[in-house]
Design an enzyme around this catalytic site. Structure first.
Site, PDB file in Angstrom:
ATOM      1  N   LYS A   1       0.834  -1.202   0.000  1.00 12.53           N
ATOM      2  CA  LYS A   1       0.000   0.000   0.000  1.00 12.53           C
ATOM      3  C   LYS A   1       0.869   1.252   0.000  1.00 12.53           C
ATOM      4  O   LYS A   1       0.615   2.206  -0.742  1.00 12.53           O
ATOM      5  CB  LYS A   1      -0.919   0.013   1.209  1.00 12.53           C
ATOM      6  CG  LYS A   1      -1.787   1.278   1.309  1.00 12.53           C
ATOM      7  CD  LYS A   1      -2.346   1.487   2.690  1.00 12.53           C
ATOM      8  CE  LYS A   1      -1.288   1.970   3.662  1.00 12.53           C
ATOM      9  NZ  LYS A   1      -1.836   2.342   4.995  1.00 12.53           N
TER      10      LYS A   1
ATOM     11  N   SER B   1       4.989   9.930  10.483  1.00  5.71           N
ATOM     12  CA  SER B   1       5.935  10.196   9.395  1.00  5.71           C
ATOM     13  C   SER B   1       5.219  10.659   8.140  1.00  5.71           C
ATOM     14  O   SER B   1       5.828  11.274   7.252  1.00  5.71           O
ATOM     15  CB  SER B   1       6.733   8.920   9.073  1.00  5.71           C
ATOM     16  OG  SER B   1       5.879   7.904   8.563  1.00  5.71           O
ATOM     17  N   GLN B   2       3.907  10.385   8.029  1.00  6.70           N
ATOM     18  CA  GLN B   2       3.153  10.794   6.847  1.00  6.70           C
ATOM     19  C   GLN B   2       3.123  12.313   6.682  1.00  6.70           C
ATOM     20  O   GLN B   2       2.967  12.808   5.567  1.00  6.70           O
ATOM     21  CB  GLN B   2       1.724  10.250   6.913  1.00  6.70           C
ATOM     22  CG  GLN B   2       1.634   8.750   6.730  1.00  6.70           C
ATOM     23  CD  GLN B   2       0.223   8.222   6.876  1.00  6.70           C
ATOM     24  OE1 GLN B   2      -0.685   8.941   7.303  1.00  6.70           O
ATOM     25  NE2 GLN B   2       0.025   6.966   6.542  1.00  6.70           N
TER      26      GLN B   2
ATOM     27  N   GLU C   1       3.354  -0.414  12.722  1.00 11.65           N
ATOM     28  CA  GLU C   1       2.249  -1.095  12.048  1.00 11.65           C
ATOM     29  C   GLU C   1       2.237  -2.592  12.324  1.00 11.65           C
ATOM     30  O   GLU C   1       1.221  -3.259  12.135  1.00 11.65           O
ATOM     31  CB  GLU C   1       2.320  -0.845  10.544  1.00 11.65           C
ATOM     32  CG  GLU C   1       3.554  -1.426   9.884  1.00 11.65           C
ATOM     33  CD  GLU C   1       3.923  -0.694   8.590  1.00 11.65           C
ATOM     34  OE1 GLU C   1       4.050  -1.383   7.569  1.00 11.65           O
ATOM     35  OE2 GLU C   1       4.089   0.534   8.611  1.00 11.65           O
TER      36      GLU C   1
ATOM     37  N   HIS D   1      -3.573   6.416  15.430  1.00 12.28           N
ATOM     38  CA  HIS D   1      -3.771   5.719  14.152  1.00 12.28           C
ATOM     39  C   HIS D   1      -5.257   5.529  13.877  1.00 12.28           C
ATOM     40  O   HIS D   1      -6.091   6.285  14.365  1.00 12.28           O
ATOM     41  CB  HIS D   1      -2.999   4.398  14.154  1.00 12.28           C
ATOM     42  CG  HIS D   1      -1.563   4.568  13.773  1.00 12.28           C
ATOM     43  ND1 HIS D   1      -0.927   3.794  12.827  1.00 12.28           N
ATOM     44  CD2 HIS D   1      -0.630   5.452  14.205  1.00 12.28           C
ATOM     45  CE1 HIS D   1       0.327   4.195  12.689  1.00 12.28           C
ATOM     46  NE2 HIS D   1       0.527   5.195  13.529  1.00 12.28           N
TER      47      HIS D   1
ATOM     48  N   ARG E   1      -4.654   2.321  18.967  1.00  8.76           N
ATOM     49  CA  ARG E   1      -4.334   0.896  18.895  1.00  8.76           C
ATOM     50  C   ARG E   1      -3.859   0.329  20.230  1.00  8.76           C
ATOM     51  O   ARG E   1      -4.074  -0.852  20.514  1.00  8.76           O
ATOM     52  CB  ARG E   1      -3.282   0.639  17.814  1.00  8.76           C
ATOM     53  CG  ARG E   1      -3.869   0.650  16.406  1.00  8.76           C
ATOM     54  CD  ARG E   1      -2.843   0.375  15.340  1.00  8.76           C
ATOM     55  NE  ARG E   1      -3.482   0.292  14.023  1.00  8.76           N
ATOM     56  CZ  ARG E   1      -2.830   0.358  12.877  1.00  8.76           C
ATOM     57  NH1 ARG E   1      -1.514   0.499  12.869  1.00  8.76           N
ATOM     58  NH2 ARG E   1      -3.480   0.275  11.731  1.00  8.76           N
TER      59      ARG E   1
ATOM     60  N   ARG F   1      -5.585  -3.667  10.947  1.00 13.61           N
ATOM     61  CA  ARG F   1      -4.555  -4.383  11.711  1.00 13.61           C
ATOM     62  C   ARG F   1      -5.157  -5.042  12.958  1.00 13.61           C
ATOM     63  O   ARG F   1      -4.720  -6.118  13.375  1.00 13.61           O
ATOM     64  CB  ARG F   1      -3.440  -3.417  12.131  1.00 13.61           C
ATOM     65  CG  ARG F   1      -2.786  -2.640  10.999  1.00 13.61           C
ATOM     66  CD  ARG F   1      -1.939  -3.505  10.118  1.00 13.61           C
ATOM     67  NE  ARG F   1      -1.251  -2.688   9.121  1.00 13.61           N
ATOM     68  CZ  ARG F   1      -0.737  -3.147   7.994  1.00 13.61           C
ATOM     69  NH1 ARG F   1      -0.812  -4.430   7.713  1.00 13.61           N
ATOM     70  NH2 ARG F   1      -0.131  -2.348   7.140  1.00 13.61           N
TER      71      ARG F   1
END
Length: 442
Positions: free
Chosen positions: A28, A171-172, A314, A341, A345, A386
């Site tokens: 992805k 980081s995106q 991830e 996220h 999570r 996930r």
């Protein structure tokens, strides 16, 4: 957390050691970077073996809204760029790459571009990207929310320049700004000021993708990335398999004492998922890579894991599932950023594993997991692919686990339930149909 009405999927329990070869679709992360750069390039590009799942279909549709032509071709898609246009609506779904990579491109549009997404997407932080774009000369209307929905009011070009941001949440934020930077008048210099950026390999992936297309990038100074203005070269590129999506299948080998092979595993890669080779070996598996095939063999001994997963967050849900049924305590560290996220999570993993009888404690920066006998129950996914994969892993050795909304795995795998049942040699369980209609066709 609100009660979900999504269907429950009876997670198959393994009847013995699994033994199979799993063809994992394209990455992805690599697919969506390749698509954005192809839409900004100086000519048509081919993207071969791309992932076609919800997140990438949302990206394809977003780039079409901005003017690119994307059509099936050969063993992938052909992307023909065009001047970036406005006057459209971008559905981000729950895709962080869409909501963070596309707005910097939309700033080049000749008009307004509206962004929105799934309900939980409105809770994901966006102010870092939006404020950075404002500092670079863009006009954005977000009603002061710093989150979806918002409108980028494109003026056909963007001055660019130097900015300082805090990218410690994702980081995106960095990657999104770098991907479109070569098309800004003065390029972009991004300096990060804050605690270390999580998942640095994803930034390295972005830099490598830019350089592969002839873009000049300087990343010699710590926490600083400079992209020079210029053309983005069109490319015929082949997307690697998504190594992180291999995690639940490889975990099945570890848990059942079986063997799983994944072809086309790269000898060298920027994908964080390559860390599975080391992490699963530390948890007791025999791991080998020969002639492009990764083989993981379970030894019947699932060890605990003490690891800093800051760069590979991830992988946390599947590793936490393994740790929950290991024979030793585990400590997963460096992952406080996972609270921002698709869902929180860390809270979700603690709640769902403990709901099955586990012993998981949230720490400041991760999870402490101690061995405990697990029992049947519902494992909620929180619309997080996930999390759903983690529930499936636990179901291998805990009879009676029901995963809520397994179809959320279509975010990055078009048919996870079918692949899972095939590995186990069982018919596909009812309730496992992926919601393929949720994303636009490629």
């Amino acid at each position: 957390m609100t009660e979900s009405t999504a269907p429950l999927w009876p997670a198959p329990t393994a009847s013995g050691p699994v033994d199979g070869t799993v063809e994992v679709p394209g990455s992805k992360s690599l697919t969506n970077r390749a698509l954005v750069l192809a839409a900004l390039a100086a000519g048509p590009s081919l993207v071969r073996h791309p992932l076609l799942a919800r997140d990438t279909r949302l990206m394809i549709q977003a780039l079409r809204v901005l003017g690119a032509t994307i059509e099936p071709a050969d063993d992938g898609v052909r992307v023909t760029p065009a001047p970036v246009i406005g006057g459209g609506f971008v559905d981000c779904g729950l895709a962080g790459t869409v909501m963070r990579f596309v707005p910097p491109m939309a700033a080049l549009a000749g008009g307004d571009v509206r962004f929105d997404g799934d309900p939980h997407a409105r809770e994901r932080p966006m102010s870092t990207v939006l404020d950075a774009l404002r500092d670079l000369g863009a006009t954005i209307d977000d009603a002061g929310r710093g989150a979806l929905p918002f409108t980028v009011r494109g003026a056909g070009a963007l001055p660019g320049g130097a900015i300082t941001i805090d990218a410690s949440a994702s980081s995106q934020f960095v990657s999104g700004l770098l991907l479109s930077a070569a098309r800004y008048d003065k390029g972009v210099t991004v300096h990060h000021d804050g605690t270390p950026v999580p998942s640095q390999p994803h930034i390295d992936m972005t830099v490598a993708a830019l350089r592969e297309r002839g873009v000049e990038v300087d990343d010699e100074s710590p926490n600083t990335w400079r992209v020079e203005p210029g053309d983005i070269r069109p490319l015929d590129t082949v997307v690697e398999p998504d190594l992180s999506n291999a995690a639940p299948f490889l975990a099945a080998a570890v848990l059942t004492g079986g063997t799983v092979r994944v072809p086309r595993w790269p000898a060298a890669t920027t994908q964080p998922g390559d860390a599975l080779r080391d992490l699963l070996a530390r948890m007791g598996a025999a791991v080998s890579l020969d002639d492009g095939v990764l083989t993981v063999r379970g030894t019947g001994d699932v060890r605990g894991l003490d690891a800093d997963l800051h760069e590979v967050g991830e992988l946390t849900p599947v590793l936490a599932a393994l740790a929950a049924v290991s024979n030793e305590p585990s400590r997963l560290r460096g992952i406080a950023h996972l609270r921002g996220h698709e869902t929180d999570r860390l809270a979700a993993l603690a709640a769902e594993i403990n709901g099955l009888g586990g012993d998981v404690e949230e720490t400041d920066d991760g999870l402490a997991i101690r061995p405990a006998p697990l029992h049947a129950g519902v494992f909620r996914s929180y619309a997080d692919h996930r999390m759903a994969q983690a529930g499936a892993v636990l179901g291998l050795v805990v009879p009676g686990v029901q995963v809520e909304d397994i179809a959320t795995t279509s975010k990055t795998l078009a048919d996870f339930p079918g692949m899972w049942s095939a590995l186990l040699g069982q018919p596909a369980a009812l309730g496992g149909e992926a919601h393929l209609g949720r994303g636009p066709a490629a």
